[in-house]
Motif scaffolding. Structure first.
Motif, mmCIF file in Angstrom:
data_model
loop_
_atom_site.group_PDB
_atom_site.id
_atom_site.type_symbol
_atom_site.label_atom_id
_atom_site.label_comp_id
_atom_site.label_asym_id
_atom_site.label_seq_id
_atom_site.Cartn_x
_atom_site.Cartn_y
_atom_site.Cartn_z
ATOM 1 N N GLU A 148 0.842 -1.197 0.000
ATOM 2 C CA GLU A 148 0.000 0.000 0.000
ATOM 3 C C GLU A 148 0.874 1.242 0.000
ATOM 4 O OE1 GLU A 148 -3.272 2.256 2.844
ATOM 5 O OE2 GLU A 148 -2.904 0.130 3.167
ATOM 6 N N ALA A 149 0.740 2.063 -1.033
ATOM 7 C CA ALA A 149 1.545 3.281 -1.147
ATOM 8 C C ALA A 149 1.172 4.272 -0.053
ATOM 9 C CB ALA A 149 1.338 3.917 -2.511
ATOM 10 N N ILE A 150 2.173 4.930 0.495
ATOM 11 C CA ILE A 150 1.973 5.999 1.474
ATOM 12 C C ILE A 150 2.277 7.305 0.734
ATOM 13 C CG2 ILE A 150 2.613 6.893 3.743
ATOM 14 C CD1 ILE A 150 1.437 4.033 3.792
ATOM 15 N N PRO A 151 1.226 8.021 0.278
ATOM 16 C CA PRO A 151 1.429 9.177 -0.613
ATOM 17 C C PRO A 151 1.714 10.485 0.118
ATOM 18 C CG PRO A 151 -0.901 8.721 -0.403
ATOM 19 C CD PRO A 151 -0.186 7.688 0.416
ATOM 20 N N LEU A 185 -4.016 11.079 6.172
ATOM 21 C CA LEU A 185 -3.584 11.170 7.571
ATOM 22 C C LEU A 185 -4.277 10.104 8.403
ATOM 23 C CD1 LEU A 185 -1.927 12.679 9.708
ATOM 24 C CD2 LEU A 185 -3.913 14.162 10.062
ATOM 25 N N ARG A 186 -5.572 9.937 8.198
ATOM 26 C CA ARG A 186 -6.325 8.913 8.921
ATOM 27 C C ARG A 186 -5.726 7.529 8.661
ATOM 28 N NH1 ARG A 186 -10.956 9.295 6.479
ATOM 29 N NH2 ARG A 186 -11.453 11.207 7.580
ATOM 30 N N ARG A 187 -5.369 7.254 7.400
ATOM 31 C CA ARG A 187 -4.824 5.944 7.038
ATOM 32 C C ARG A 187 -3.464 5.695 7.680
ATOM 33 N NH1 ARG A 187 -5.818 0.993 6.930
ATOM 34 N NH2 ARG A 187 -4.571 -0.200 5.473
ATOM 35 N N VAL A 188 -2.626 6.720 7.745
ATOM 36 C CA VAL A 188 -1.321 6.573 8.405
ATOM 37 C C VAL A 188 -1.519 6.188 9.870
ATOM 38 C CG1 VAL A 188 0.757 7.803 9.172
ATOM 39 C CG2 VAL A 188 -0.048 8.072 6.822
ATOM 40 N N PHE A 189 -2.461 6.854 10.546
ATOM 41 C CA PHE A 189 -2.736 6.524 11.941
ATOM 42 C C PHE A 189 -3.321 5.113 12.074
ATOM 43 C CE2 PHE A 189 -1.802 10.875 12.827
ATOM 44 C CZ PHE A 189 -1.481 10.924 14.171
ATOM 45 N N GLU A 190 -4.173 4.714 11.134
ATOM 46 C CA GLU A 190 -4.727 3.353 11.164
ATOM 47 C C GLU A 190 -3.624 2.314 11.008
ATOM 48 O OE1 GLU A 190 -7.598 3.388 7.987
ATOM 49 O OE2 GLU A 190 -9.141 4.344 9.231
ATOM 50 N N LEU A 191 -2.710 2.543 10.085
ATOM 51 C CA LEU A 191 -1.593 1.613 9.894
ATOM 52 C C LEU A 191 -0.733 1.541 11.149
ATOM 53 C CD1 LEU A 191 -0.557 2.605 6.253
ATOM 54 C CD2 LEU A 191 -1.638 0.464 6.953
ATOM 55 N N GLY A 192 -0.513 2.695 11.777
ATOM 56 C CA GLY A 192 0.321 2.745 12.977
ATOM 57 C C GLY A 192 -0.271 2.022 14.170
ATOM 58 N N THR A 193 -1.595 1.974 14.245
ATOM 59 C CA THR A 193 -2.245 1.339 15.395
ATOM 60 C C THR A 193 -2.778 -0.054 15.093
ATOM 61 O OG1 THR A 193 -4.331 2.432 14.842
ATOM 62 C CG2 THR A 193 -2.892 3.556 16.427
ATOM 63 N N ALA A 194 -2.533 -0.559 13.897
ATOM 64 C CA ALA A 194 -3.038 -1.887 13.522
ATOM 65 C C ALA A 194 -2.361 -2.972 14.349
ATOM 66 C CB ALA A 194 -2.788 -2.135 12.040
ATOM 67 N N THR A 195 -3.152 -3.970 14.734
ATOM 68 C CA THR A 195 -2.644 -5.107 15.495
ATOM 69 C C THR A 195 -3.084 -6.408 14.837
ATOM 70 O OG1 THR A 195 -4.579 -5.075 16.945
ATOM 71 C CG2 THR A 195 -2.633 -3.877 17.709
ATOM 72 N N THR A 196 -2.418 -7.483 15.211
ATOM 73 C CA THR A 196 -2.793 -8.805 14.724
ATOM 74 C C THR A 196 -3.909 -9.351 15.600
ATOM 75 O OG1 THR A 196 -1.138 -9.893 16.112
ATOM 76 C CG2 THR A 196 -0.446 -9.243 13.880
ATOM 77 N N THR A 204 7.731 -2.647 12.221
ATOM 78 C CA THR A 204 6.548 -2.230 12.962
ATOM 79 C C THR A 204 6.698 -0.735 13.223
ATOM 80 O OG1 THR A 204 7.602 -2.706 15.088
ATOM 81 C CG2 THR A 204 6.239 -4.452 14.131
ATOM 82 N N PHE A 205 5.576 -0.069 13.473
ATOM 83 C CA PHE A 205 5.638 1.335 13.864
ATOM 84 C C PHE A 205 6.261 1.402 15.249
ATOM 85 C CE2 PHE A 205 2.902 1.878 10.328
ATOM 86 C CZ PHE A 205 2.896 3.233 10.005
ATOM 87 N N SER A 206 7.037 2.442 15.502
ATOM 88 C CA SER A 206 7.737 2.578 16.773
ATOM 89 C C SER A 206 7.659 4.027 17.238
ATOM 90 C CB SER A 206 9.196 2.173 16.583
ATOM 91 O OG SER A 206 9.947 2.412 17.739
ATOM 92 N N GLY A 207 7.697 4.217 18.536
ATOM 93 C CA GLY A 207 7.698 5.582 19.067
ATOM 94 C C GLY A 207 6.344 6.236 18.933
ATOM 95 N N GLN A 208 6.243 7.227 18.069
ATOM 96 C CA GLN A 208 4.998 7.970 17.929
ATOM 97 C C GLN A 208 4.815 8.462 16.508
ATOM 98 O OE1 GLN A 208 5.792 10.937 20.872
ATOM 99 N NE2 GLN A 208 6.722 12.353 19.440
ATOM 100 N N ILE A 209 3.588 8.851 16.200
ATOM 101 C CA ILE A 209 3.281 9.516 14.934
ATOM 102 C C ILE A 209 2.964 10.960 15.289
ATOM 103 C CG2 ILE A 209 1.756 9.619 12.932
ATOM 104 C CD1 ILE A 209 1.083 6.662 13.446
ATOM 105 N N ASP A 210 3.650 11.893 14.649
ATOM 106 C CA ASP A 210 3.399 13.318 14.859
ATOM 107 C C ASP A 210 2.770 13.889 13.605
ATOM 108 O OD1 ASP A 210 4.555 13.590 17.417
ATOM 109 O OD2 ASP A 210 6.556 13.725 16.544
ATOM 110 N N ALA A 211 1.814 14.807 13.793
ATOM 111 C CA ALA A 211 1.189 15.467 12.647
ATOM 112 C C ALA A 211 0.837 16.917 12.975
ATOM 113 C CB ALA A 211 -0.048 14.698 12.204
ATOM 114 N N PRO A 212 1.856 17.759 13.250
ATOM 115 C CA PRO A 212 1.549 19.170 13.512
ATOM 116 C C PRO A 212 1.224 19.911 12.215
ATOM 117 C CG PRO A 212 3.914 18.828 13.515
ATOM 118 C CD PRO A 212 3.278 17.466 13.358
#
Length: 189
Positions: free
Chosen positions: A12-15, A65-76, A100-108
């Motif tokens: 899945e492309a992250i545009p 932006l919503r999709r990036v956060f969804e990918l970051g919080t996805a679990t098995t 895996t996503f690590s740390g945090q996602i920032d979106a200022p």
């Protein structure tokens, strides 16, 4: 006009616009000098590689932006963080395949623009140093010994399923050949 995909997770492309991908790797060590001027250090291992990604998402595309956060919080299904196959030139250059996503996602909000500056970190999943440590701890060699000692053939099949194609077809034969050379010509010794 076709878009060039700079980063994809599980295909899945992250545009992100103006995307920057920075590769990092930490070499953990501890100062051993105490109060002296010595430069002695204790090595504490090579840590997993990380990719720091930053890019811009315009306010007109909140779904990205919503999709990036969804990918970051996805679990098995068992509650662990989802592991993604990473497609990126920098990742490929350093042998970074899964993360895996690590740390945090920032979106200022970006100053003077109608956009978010999104930053996040992907940490390598089962890094090469981890694989080496697992082998040196005997997790893989015990399976090989168990198979030679009369265990059923499924142990060897389990090992080959855990190794990637590159590890199975390039690294393992090379390791076995080097073992014969270093071990004095007798691999079973």
């Amino acid at each position: 006009m076709t878009k060039i995909v700079i980063l994809a997770l599980d295909g899945e492309a992250i545009p992100l616009k103006e995307m920057k991908v920075t590769a990092t790797q930490q070499f953990q060590e501890k100062d051993q000098s105490g109060q002296t001027s010595s430069t002695a250090r204790a090595e504490q291992g090579i840590k997993a590689k990380e990719l720091r990604i930053s890019g811009v998402i315009p306010f007109s595309k909140p779904e990205i932006l919503r999709r990036v956060f969804e990918l970051g919080t996805a679990t098995t299904s068992d509650g662990k963080m989802k592991v993604y196959r990473v497609a990126n030139m920098t990742a490929q250059a350093i042998g970074f395949r899964e993360a895996t996503f690590s740390g945090q996602i920032d979106a200022p909000q970006l100053d003077g623009k109608m956009a978010w500056l999104v930053t996040f970190t992907l940490r390598e999943f089962i890094s090469v140093p981890e694989k080496k440590q697992a082998r040196s701890d005997g997790k893989i060699s015990s399976k090989v010994q168990g198979q030679a000692g009369g265990a059923n053939a499924t142990d060897g099949a389990d090992e080959s399923q855990k190794l990637s194609w590159f590890e199975r077809n390039v690294l393992k034969p090379t390791d076995e050949a080097l073992g014969k050379v270093v071990g004095g010509g007798n691999a079973s010794a």
